[in-house]
Design an enzyme around this catalytic site. Structure first.
Site, PDB file in Angstrom:
ATOM      1  CB  ALA A 128     -48.865  84.905   6.210  1.00  0.00           C
ATOM      2  CB  SER A 129     -44.868  88.193   6.315  1.00  0.00           C
ATOM      3  OG  SER A 129     -44.347  89.210   5.969  1.00  0.00           O
ATOM      4  CB  ALA A 130     -47.444  89.129   1.451  1.00  0.00           C
ATOM      5  CB  VAL A 135     -51.673  87.065   8.643  1.00  0.00           C
ATOM      6  CG1 VAL A 135     -52.774  87.092   9.800  1.00  0.00           C
ATOM      7  CG2 VAL A 135     -52.373  87.958   7.075  1.00  0.00           C
ATOM      8  CG  ASP A 287     -55.242  84.949  -5.132  1.00  0.00           C
ATOM      9  OD1 ASP A 287     -54.648  83.806  -5.877  1.00  0.00           O
ATOM     10  OD2 ASP A 287     -54.638  84.946  -4.137  1.00  0.00           O
TER      11      ASP A 287
END
Length: 429
Positions: A128-130, A135, A287
């Site tokens: 994942a990429s934010a 990650v 969340d």
């Protein structure tokens, strides 16, 4: 095999200092460039509205994306059209090159020993990429599978620079437009800074996870879990956790929604754990959407991503529970009383008039399971509160949104369940 790094020379340290200065200048230049293009669009006739501001924020990256999310989650402060526009402010970003991630890992973990002495393998492709981090799956020496949450390069510098620019902009606005002082912008910026610093401190997130795991151990809860943190491999910019593999609770291949008894038990386990954790620790996972609830292969349920954790005073907490209970049975006067108890006001509030406003709002928004309906409900509650002189506490919106999310989550998995029943009803009573 990953190469062992050499110790940094004074020249390398000086070079990094120069690089940081250049990053600051580059960041200011990019911000000015995007702002200039937005101003040009306005000058050529385009309307300067919330949608245009959201587009500009997403182009300017991490700080402004987080600012947009702050606007969306704080309807008690910001205008309605801006709150609505920023509800879908995207935080799924393009991954940075793997060599940049390796550079951060070497800086954080590889100073005394090489990464090759720690990891057998690190998958170059992120899970994942934010805006703040991405990650990666990795294997420790010895074969243990872990998830590496790695902060993207220069995030700290970018956020510090952006917040300094915003602070200067707020100061200038108050000087040029005296009426802006009434908006009391300084506390808002302080709140934004506080939340951003929390999200960029993975040591704080690791403490939230550790407290939650401690709570599970204290209560003998073996049905719920969270990733085990590898403290020796965790820093402010790197969070190393055991890799948990499973499926979202609403994944169709899991088939939970088709098994009424299992779905009800699963939701009871999730809700009982979340409520008891809140009551015992004073903190709550803020969340806990479908992506952050995972059914593991062994049947346990994992709570993931503790980057957003809220806190609320006991008095406001009880009133918030009362608000949701009243909402479920369409008791508008009960909702009005709860809102007054939750909020902070110096004026006498008419419960009857507030109840009438709430009745009109709920009739207009409706009660369905769509996220936009929840956002609309949150927004209207805050709008009505403001009209009646009610100011809600800091994490009220986070708590209420999570409670409403649970309420609608049950529509999918266990429609016959009540949010407050059994042990949960005793807890909040």
């Amino acid at each position: 095999m990953l190469k062992k790094p050499t110790r940094k020379s004074p020249f390398a340290i000086a070079k990094k200092s120069v690089s940081t200065s250049l990053n600051v200048l580059g960041r200011i230049q990019k911000t000015a460039s995007v702002a200039g293009l937005s101003a040009l669009r306005v000058a050529t006739g385009e309307k300067m509205d919330a949608e245009l501001l959201k587009e500009s924020f997403e182009q300017m990256g991490v700080t402004y994306i987080k600012l947009g999310q702050f606007i969306a989650s704080t309807p008690s402060i910001f205008p309605k059209d801006y709150v609505l526009a920023f509800q879908d402010c995207l935080d799924a970003t393009t991954p940075v090159p793997f060599n940049e991630i390796l550079a951060v890992l070497r800086e954080e973990l590889g100073q005394e020993r090489g990464l090759g002495d720690i990891f057998e393998h690190i998958d170059p492709k992120p899970l994942a990429s934010a805006s703040i981090a991405q990650v990666h799956r990795a294997t420790l020496i010895g074969g243990r599978q872990v998830a590496l949450k790695v902060q993207k390069p220069n995030v700290g510098t970018v956020i510090h620079t952006d917040l300094s620019v915003l602070h200067g902009g707020f100061w200038l606005a108050e000087k040029l437009v005296p009426s802006m002082k009434a908006a009391n912008l300084a506390p808002i910026l302080d709140e934004i800074r506080s939340r951003m610093m929390m999200e960029t401190d993975f040591l704080a997130e690791s403490r939230h996870i550790e407290r939650f795991l401690g709570f599970l151990k204290q209560t003998g809860n073996t049905k719920i879990t969270a990733p085990t943190v590898h403290q020796a491999l965790t820093t402010k910019r790197v969070l190393t956790m055991d890799l948990l593999v499973g499926k979202s609770l609403i994944d169709e291949t899991l088939g939970l929604a088709k098994d009424e008894a299992s779905a009800r038990q699963t939701m009871s386990d999730v809700l009982d754990t979340w409520f008891l954790s809140l009551m015992m620790t004073g903190e709550f996972h803020a969340d806990l959407h479908a992506g952050n609830l995972m059914m593991l292969d062994d049947g346990r349920i994992a709570f993931l991503d503790f980057g957003l954790v809220g806190q609320i005073e006991p008095k406001s907490l009880q009133a918030c529970f009362a608000l949701v209970q009243s909402l479920q049975v369409n008791d508008y006067q009960g909702m009005a009383k709860a809102m007054v108890e939750i909020g902070m006001t110096h004026d006498k509030v008419s419960i009857d008039r507030l109840g009438e406003d709430l009745h009109r709002m709920l009739g207009k928004v409706g009660k369905d399971s769509q996220p936009e309906s929840l956002n609309a409900m949150m927004l209207e509650l805050s709008e009505i509160g403001k009209r009646h002189g009610i100011h809600f506490p800091r994490d009220f919106a986070l708590l209420l949104k999570q409670l409403l999310y649970f309420d609608r989550f049950m529509v999918t998995l266990a429609p016959e369940m009540e949010l407050f029943e059994g042990e949960r009803l005793k807890m909040v009573g």
